[in-house]
Structures are given as C-alpha cells and as structure tokens.
Design an enzyme around this catalytic site. Structure first.
Site, mmCIF file in Angstrom:
data_model
loop_
_atom_site.group_PDB
_atom_site.id
_atom_site.type_symbol
_atom_site.label_atom_id
_atom_site.label_comp_id
_atom_site.label_asym_id
_atom_site.label_seq_id
_atom_site.Cartn_x
_atom_site.Cartn_y
_atom_site.Cartn_z
ATOM 1 N N ASP A 161 -6.202 1.447 -6.560
ATOM 2 C CA ASP A 161 -5.742 0.078 -6.367
ATOM 3 C C ASP A 161 -6.801 -0.807 -5.717
ATOM 4 O O ASP A 161 -6.658 -2.020 -5.668
ATOM 5 C CB ASP A 161 -4.420 0.030 -5.606
ATOM 6 C CG ASP A 161 -4.495 0.596 -4.204
ATOM 7 O OD1 ASP A 161 -5.576 1.034 -3.770
ATOM 8 O OD2 ASP A 161 -3.451 0.600 -3.525
ATOM 9 N N ASP B 293 -3.538 5.369 -9.418
ATOM 10 C CA ASP B 293 -3.095 5.057 -8.064
ATOM 11 C C ASP B 293 -1.811 4.229 -8.131
ATOM 12 O O ASP B 293 -1.781 3.166 -8.749
ATOM 13 C CB ASP B 293 -4.197 4.259 -7.355
ATOM 14 C CG ASP B 293 -4.108 4.292 -5.852
ATOM 15 O OD1 ASP B 293 -3.132 4.835 -5.307
ATOM 16 O OD2 ASP B 293 -5.036 3.765 -5.214
ATOM 17 N N LYS C 78 -1.548 9.089 -7.690
ATOM 18 C CA LYS C 78 -1.842 9.184 -6.254
ATOM 19 C C LYS C 78 -0.950 8.205 -5.518
ATOM 20 O O LYS C 78 -0.721 7.100 -5.989
ATOM 21 C CB LYS C 78 -3.305 8.857 -5.970
ATOM 22 C CG LYS C 78 -3.679 9.019 -4.483
ATOM 23 C CD LYS C 78 -5.102 8.629 -4.201
ATOM 24 C CE LYS C 78 -5.314 7.156 -4.101
ATOM 25 N NZ LYS C 78 -4.595 6.463 -3.013
ATOM 26 N N GLU D 11 0.109 6.865 -1.270
ATOM 27 C CA GLU D 11 -0.387 6.819 0.099
ATOM 28 C C GLU D 11 0.669 7.222 1.120
ATOM 29 O O GLU D 11 1.855 7.016 0.904
ATOM 30 C CB GLU D 11 -0.853 5.395 0.444
ATOM 31 C CG GLU D 11 -2.052 4.946 -0.343
ATOM 32 C CD GLU D 11 -2.559 3.575 0.097
ATOM 33 O OE1 GLU D 11 -2.015 2.962 1.038
ATOM 34 O OE2 GLU D 11 -3.545 3.117 -0.510
ATOM 35 N N GLU E 135 -9.045 9.387 4.196
ATOM 36 C CA GLU E 135 -9.870 8.186 4.274
ATOM 37 C C GLU E 135 -10.038 7.741 5.720
ATOM 38 O O GLU E 135 -9.051 7.588 6.449
ATOM 39 C CB GLU E 135 -9.262 7.048 3.450
ATOM 40 C CG GLU E 135 -10.118 5.799 3.458
ATOM 41 C CD GLU E 135 -9.674 4.733 2.486
ATOM 42 O OE1 GLU E 135 -10.227 3.623 2.559
ATOM 43 O OE2 GLU E 135 -8.788 4.994 1.643
#
Length: 182
Positions: free
Chosen positions: A6, A45, A75, A77, A144
């Site tokens: 993204d 994402d 994916k 988050e 990250e």
C-alpha cells in the site's frame, strides 16, 4: 516474493499517506505487476478499510486479490483484531503474511513514523503480535522499524520467515522498495 504494498499510494499515486488507497486501486496495480511476473510469489497488501470490518469482508477482499489480480497471498498489518482476520483468511484457503512493528496504516495511533519496540512494553507488544500472527497461520511476518536486538530475540521464538524493513540484519529477508531504489 513480490509484494504490491500500500506504499504505492504514496510512491505511485501521489497520496500523502497509505490510508487513502482503496481495493480497486490496489487490484489494478497488483494485476499490472502480475502481468510482468513469471514465477515469483505475488502478495497483495490489504489496504486500510479492506479487512477491519469483519472476517467476511476481509475474506471477500482477499478473494478479489486472488481472482482479479492473480495474487497467491495477501498481507495485513498489526496484531489484535487483525489476528482474527488473518486466521479467517487462512481458513478460507488464502495464505497470509503478517506485519508488525511500524504499521503505516495506523501510524497516527503509533505517534508517527517511529521505531517500535524501543521500550519493554512496546517490544513485548511486537513479540506478542508476531507470535499471535504465526499461531493464526501466517506463512511469514514483516518486521518494520523494530530494533535489531528485538528482532533477533523474537525471531528465535518464530518458526516462520521474518522479512525486515529497518529491523536489522538477522531477518530471513529484506524488503527492497523499488521506488526507493530509483
């Protein structure tokens, strides 16, 4: 592995954050990447708002990535409710990659684009989220902006590959953002 992230919202579409990009835009970009790939695993994402509402909503959008863009995995988050979403998507037959530490979709709640895991409480949260995502069935996890020592310690508890982006050299792989290279 090729991830259509993204972050494309900022580096391709000119948005000032990742949150404005929607599924339709991400599908178009992922489908374009798929047309140029021969063999790599393509991961889409899940953008902000595409999985938070419910398991059904998350599965519907993950299926769009597979059906319309040719992605083989998605994916998403964070831990928390995202763990339940990841589990539901995996159970629907679509592989999921998790993402902990600095999560751009929730950057405002994290106090900005800052390293995560610098305090004992924050490091514990990164570890708990990573372990929960693994338990939910994620095949890999992105770390990250996590201190290298925290990444190294948590990796010892994980059985899935860890892909780092600003998380130290001990990870199993590194994110290389094409547009950053340019």
């Amino acid at each position: 592995v090729v991830l259509v992230g993204d972050t494309a919202a900022m580096v391709v579409l000119g948005y000032d954050a990742t949150t404005p990009v929607g599924m339709d835009e991400m599908i178009v970009m992922a489908a374009a990447v798929r047309r140029g790939l021969k063999t790599p695993l393509l991961v889409g994402d899940m953008p902000f708002g595409s999985y938070e509402r419910s398991n059904e909503h998350a599965i519907d959008n993950a299926q769009r990535y597979v059906r319309e863009a040719g992605c083989k995995a998605v994916k998403l988050e964070r831990g928390g409710a995202s763990v339940e979403r990841a589990r539901a998507i995996v159970r629907s037959g679509i592989p999921v990659m998790g993402h902990v530490g600095l999560t751009p979709q929730t950057v405002n709640a994290l106090g900005g684009f800052k390293t995560q895991g610098k305090t004992a409480e924050s490091a514990s949260r990164v570890a708990e989220e990573a372990l929960a995502l693994q338990a939910a069935g994620c095949f890999a996890i992105v770390f990250e902006a996590v201190p290298a020592a925290i990444t190294d310690a948590v990796m010892r508890e994980l059985d899935v590959p860890v892909i780092g982006i600003g998380a130290g050299p001990a990870t199993d792989g590194q994110v290389l953002v094409f547009h950053d290279l340019l």
